[in-house]
Write a protein that holds these residues in place. Sequence first.
Motif, PDB file in Angstrom:
ATOM      1  N   SER A 169      -2.170   6.661   3.753  1.00 27.47           N
ATOM      2  CA  SER A 169      -3.640   6.761   4.319  1.00 27.47           C
ATOM      3  C   SER A 169      -4.432   6.197   3.418  1.00 27.47           C
ATOM      4  N   GLY A 170      -5.709   5.459   3.950  1.00 26.59           N
ATOM      5  CA  GLY A 170      -6.665   5.056   3.356  1.00 26.59           C
ATOM      6  C   GLY A 170      -7.778   4.728   4.362  1.00 26.59           C
ATOM      7  N   ASN A 171      -8.870   4.118   3.618  1.00 27.33           N
ATOM      8  CA  ASN A 171     -10.113   3.815   4.549  1.00 27.33           C
ATOM      9  C   ASN A 171     -10.273   2.553   4.627  1.00 27.33           C
ATOM     10  N   ASN A 172      -9.331   1.613   3.990  1.00 28.92           N
ATOM     11  CA  ASN A 172      -9.232   0.427   4.288  1.00 28.92           C
ATOM     12  C   ASN A 172      -8.136  -0.333   4.623  1.00 28.92           C
ATOM     13  N   ARG A 173      -7.674  -1.464   3.971  1.00 27.95           N
ATOM     14  CA  ARG A 173      -6.771  -2.211   4.491  1.00 27.95           C
ATOM     15  C   ARG A 173      -5.314  -1.979   3.264  1.00 27.95           C
ATOM     16  N   ILE A 174      -4.255  -2.624   3.937  1.00 27.83           N
ATOM     17  CA  ILE A 174      -3.019  -2.348   2.986  1.00 27.83           C
ATOM     18  C   ILE A 174      -2.252  -3.739   3.332  1.00 27.83           C
ATOM     19  N   GLU A 175      -1.586  -4.151   2.218  1.00 24.67           N
ATOM     20  CA  GLU A 175      -0.892  -5.548   2.248  1.00 24.67           C
ATOM     21  C   GLU A 175       0.086  -5.259   3.482  1.00 24.67           C
ATOM     22  N   ASP A 176       0.104  -6.330   4.409  1.00 24.64           N
ATOM     23  CA  ASP A 176       1.314  -6.124   5.676  1.00 24.64           C
ATOM     24  C   ASP A 176       2.345  -6.736   5.127  1.00 24.64           C
ATOM     25  N   VAL A 177       3.297  -5.999   4.810  1.00 21.59           N
ATOM     26  CA  VAL A 177       4.481  -6.333   4.183  1.00 21.59           C
ATOM     27  C   VAL A 177       5.428  -6.922   5.100  1.00 21.59           C
ATOM     28  N   THR A 178       5.454  -6.560   6.432  1.00 21.74           N
ATOM     29  CA  THR A 178       6.381  -7.155   7.440  1.00 21.74           C
ATOM     30  C   THR A 178       5.753  -8.551   7.684  1.00 21.74           C
ATOM     31  N   ALA A 179       4.300  -8.800   7.786  1.00 21.62           N
ATOM     32  CA  ALA A 179       3.879  -9.913   8.146  1.00 21.62           C
ATOM     33  C   ALA A 179       4.031 -11.148   7.110  1.00 21.62           C
ATOM     34  N   MET A 180       3.934 -10.589   5.760  1.00 25.11           N
ATOM     35  CA  MET A 180       4.353 -11.261   4.440  1.00 25.11           C
ATOM     36  C   MET A 180       5.689 -11.901   4.609  1.00 25.11           C
ATOM     37  N   MET A 181       6.811 -11.036   5.022  1.00 22.69           N
ATOM     38  CA  MET A 181       8.056 -11.440   5.057  1.00 22.69           C
ATOM     39  C   MET A 181       8.185 -12.519   5.824  1.00 22.69           C
ATOM     40  N   LYS A 182       7.619 -12.422   7.260  1.00 22.14           N
ATOM     41  CA  LYS A 182       7.901 -13.374   8.206  1.00 22.14           C
ATOM     42  C   LYS A 182       7.166 -14.740   7.709  1.00 22.14           C
ATOM     43  N   ALA A 183       5.958 -14.676   7.246  1.00 24.37           N
ATOM     44  CA  ALA A 183       5.472 -15.889   6.607  1.00 24.37           C
ATOM     45  C   ALA A 183       5.892 -16.514   5.431  1.00 24.37           C
ATOM     46  N   TYR A 184       6.476 -15.695   4.594  1.00 15.07           N
ATOM     47  CA  TYR A 184       6.983 -16.404   3.412  1.00 15.07           C
ATOM     48  C   TYR A 184       8.666 -15.764   3.333  1.00 15.07           C
ATOM     49  N   PRO A 185       9.520 -16.344   3.795  1.00 10.72           N
ATOM     50  CA  PRO A 185      10.933 -15.674   3.563  1.00 10.72           C
ATOM     51  C   PRO A 185      11.470 -16.227   2.360  1.00 10.72           C
ATOM     52  N   LEU A 186      10.902 -17.225   1.721  1.00  4.54           N
ATOM     53  CA  LEU A 186      11.561 -17.817   0.782  1.00  4.54           C
ATOM     54  C   LEU A 186      10.487 -17.330  -0.585  1.00  4.54           C
ATOM     55  N   GLN A 187      11.222 -17.486  -1.749  1.00  5.13           N
ATOM     56  CA  GLN A 187      10.353 -17.100  -3.074  1.00  5.13           C
ATOM     57  C   GLN A 187       9.237 -18.263  -3.208  1.00  5.13           C
ATOM     58  N   ASN A 188       8.079 -17.466  -3.506  1.00  2.91           N
ATOM     59  CA  ASN A 188       6.720 -18.244  -3.770  1.00  2.91           C
ATOM     60  C   ASN A 188       5.997 -17.244  -4.943  1.00  2.91           C
ATOM     61  N   ALA A 189       4.772 -17.669  -5.205  1.00  2.00           N
ATOM     62  CA  ALA A 189       4.010 -17.083  -6.204  1.00  2.00           C
ATOM     63  C   ALA A 189       3.660 -15.653  -6.098  1.00  2.00           C
ATOM     64  N   PHE A 190       3.659 -15.407  -4.537  1.00  2.00           N
ATOM     65  CA  PHE A 190       3.312 -14.000  -4.195  1.00  2.00           C
ATOM     66  C   PHE A 190       4.698 -12.892  -4.521  1.00  2.00           C
ATOM     67  N   TRP A 191       5.693 -13.312  -4.112  1.00  2.00           N
ATOM     68  CA  TRP A 191       6.777 -12.570  -4.490  1.00  2.00           C
ATOM     69  C   TRP A 191       7.294 -12.642  -6.037  1.00  2.00           C
ATOM     70  N   ALA A 192       6.951 -13.698  -6.761  1.00  2.00           N
ATOM     71  CA  ALA A 192       7.089 -13.674  -7.996  1.00  2.00           C
ATOM     72  C   ALA A 192       6.436 -12.890  -8.830  1.00  2.00           C
ATOM     73  N   ASP A 193       5.003 -12.567  -8.314  1.00  2.00           N
ATOM     74  CA  ASP A 193       4.095 -11.537  -8.730  1.00  2.00           C
ATOM     75  C   ASP A 193       4.627 -10.135  -8.654  1.00  2.00           C
ATOM     76  N   ARG A 194       5.481 -10.052  -7.732  1.00  2.00           N
ATOM     77  CA  ARG A 194       6.179  -8.471  -7.493  1.00  2.00           C
ATOM     78  C   ARG A 194       7.585  -8.633  -8.246  1.00  2.00           C
ATOM     79  N   ARG A 195       8.061  -9.400  -9.193  1.00  2.00           N
ATOM     80  CA  ARG A 195       8.892  -9.037 -10.042  1.00  2.00           C
ATOM     81  C   ARG A 195       8.528  -8.698 -11.476  1.00  2.00           C
ATOM     82  N   ALA A 196       8.536  -7.760 -11.736  1.00  2.00           N
ATOM     83  CA  ALA A 196       8.034  -7.117 -13.070  1.00  2.00           C
ATOM     84  C   ALA A 196       8.391  -7.845 -14.419  1.00  2.00           C
ATOM     85  N   ARG A 197       7.407  -8.324 -15.236  1.00  2.00           N
ATOM     86  CA  ARG A 197       7.591  -8.963 -16.400  1.00  2.00           C
ATOM     87  C   ARG A 197       8.112  -7.611 -17.621  1.00  2.00           C
ATOM     88  N   VAL A 198       9.130  -7.206 -17.375  1.00  2.00           N
ATOM     89  CA  VAL A 198       9.512  -6.061 -18.229  1.00  2.00           C
ATOM     90  C   VAL A 198       9.918  -6.498 -19.700  1.00  2.00           C
TER      91      VAL A 198
END
Length: 581
Positions: free
Chosen positions: A247-276
Amino acid sequence: MDVYQMGTAKEHKAMSQTETPQQSTEIRSYNGEQIEVHLRNALPRSASFPPGKYPDLEPGVSVENGIICERDVPVRMRDGIILYTDVYRPEGRKHLAAIVAWSVFGKRAGYQGQHVMGVPEGALSPGAKFEGPDPAYWCHHGYAVINPDSRGVGNSEGDIAFWGSGDAQDGYDFVEWVAAQEWCNGRVGMAGNSWLAIAQWYIGAARPPHLAAIAPWEGQTDWYREGLFPGGIPEPGFAGLICKTVSGNNRIEDVTAMMKAYPLQNAFWADRRARVEDIEIPAYIVSSYNPVHVHGSFDGYQRIGSKAKWLRVHNTQEWPDQYSPEGLEDLRRFFDRYLRGIHNGWEFTPKVRVSVLDPGGKDVVNRPEEDWPLPQTQYEKLYLDGESMTLATQAVDGESAARYRADDKKGKAVFTYQFAEDTELVGYPKMHLWVEADGADDMDLFVYLAKLDENGNELLAKVIDFPNPGARGTIRVSHREVDPTDAASFYDPFLTHRREQLLQPGEIVEVEFGIWPLGMKWHEGQQLRLSIQGFALPWMEDAMVSGGEPIFVWDTRNAGSHVVHTGGRFDSYLQIPKIPS
């Protein structure tokens, strides 16, 4: 980010009627690459579905049982956005270490509903954030507990993100704000499981100067590979459900839409691999062998840059383990050492403590080990024989094949191996197969390892009374490209997901992919069962949205028949991590 009861069917229907998922896009830059990010409206705070029941801002201070609660304290981020947090601290105490619980599930338990399976009724106080540390315990031991609503959640401003560099930047600013409070000793830690654990990998990698220790309790490190596209197969159900319930007052990243738009690795998904690798502070890491977080927890321990790191692998599930007396006391010793500077002998704690499951017998718990993967591991190959449908320690001479209908929920190829002596498998199994798609140009494979008794009866481990179907491996065969430079690929192949390699009619291809870590003991005469199939087995299958909507939903491409080639030229095998007795 785990499975829990979401409410009644009536409430679920009310959610879908109240929600207005208006779509929008925004161009954002990730590591210099411009990505069109899809967003949707977050669930309104006023919605009747329980997770949406956020009250209006009600700043104030209350004291109960010696604990001060400061409600809805505003914290300004570097870009001007304001987040709101609750602060719990012991009355009359100064120079406090602080523990931050960072997530999207509400800074008070009542927002999300405090249904925590496996935790006894009444064990948690109303101040315990979902999957976070309980102030009723930690404040009485001299700590402050800080429960923020991250960006976009509840009354906090901005749009909701699923981790990544933006969320890490907010976490950096928030940690530094906490450290600057007059009651704080300047040392800040982070704790919590699932989402709260995942956030620690990203915020820790951002290196806030006053973040002194982290305790990620079962959390993914690579959202694409471990959550959304395991092996390249899309699983939008879980993340899509989160999108619909936060819940929130604004927007949320639409994960399912991003999965359809970018089914292969790109910079967005690379940003979601933590640099531990960038994390150098002490870390107390917890894992189990349950699905969802198992790979990330072990991966985090292996890749983290800190030399002061500990791994504990338990034999239950993250919720009851985190709130158990043993779990609480162990974590407190760690935090006492690194957040309060108490020399309590924590350094004598074994670097790795593992559990070895033994369904039908007695589990081994907290066995000290030197490292992970266990240094004494002996990797052995069990070769598939499509004629006898067994596994053999020696390569099979004659060629044969196992075939099953790809889209049939009963179709599978099942191979068994009987152990001649007591055997432990602890670590990373690996699958090496020669496969063919008859009637399709791609194939999605689900592989499971399970334990059988001497008579072939299943001996499944239980997770909060739900049977664990066994260690799982997955691959979309068109995603079979492996990064040859990855040092762990010998036992845990790192798929690049950079391109699709579709199959031609009659083409037989070689694939290698990992099976997520396991720790299991087989006794003499018991059997290992390897199942290869085109569908996922249910896990915690009764934990679903009321009304019958399942949590996990896989978008498979399976059609026609799958053919697994074995023997001769086709050295299909299962590589197992055997531990010497």
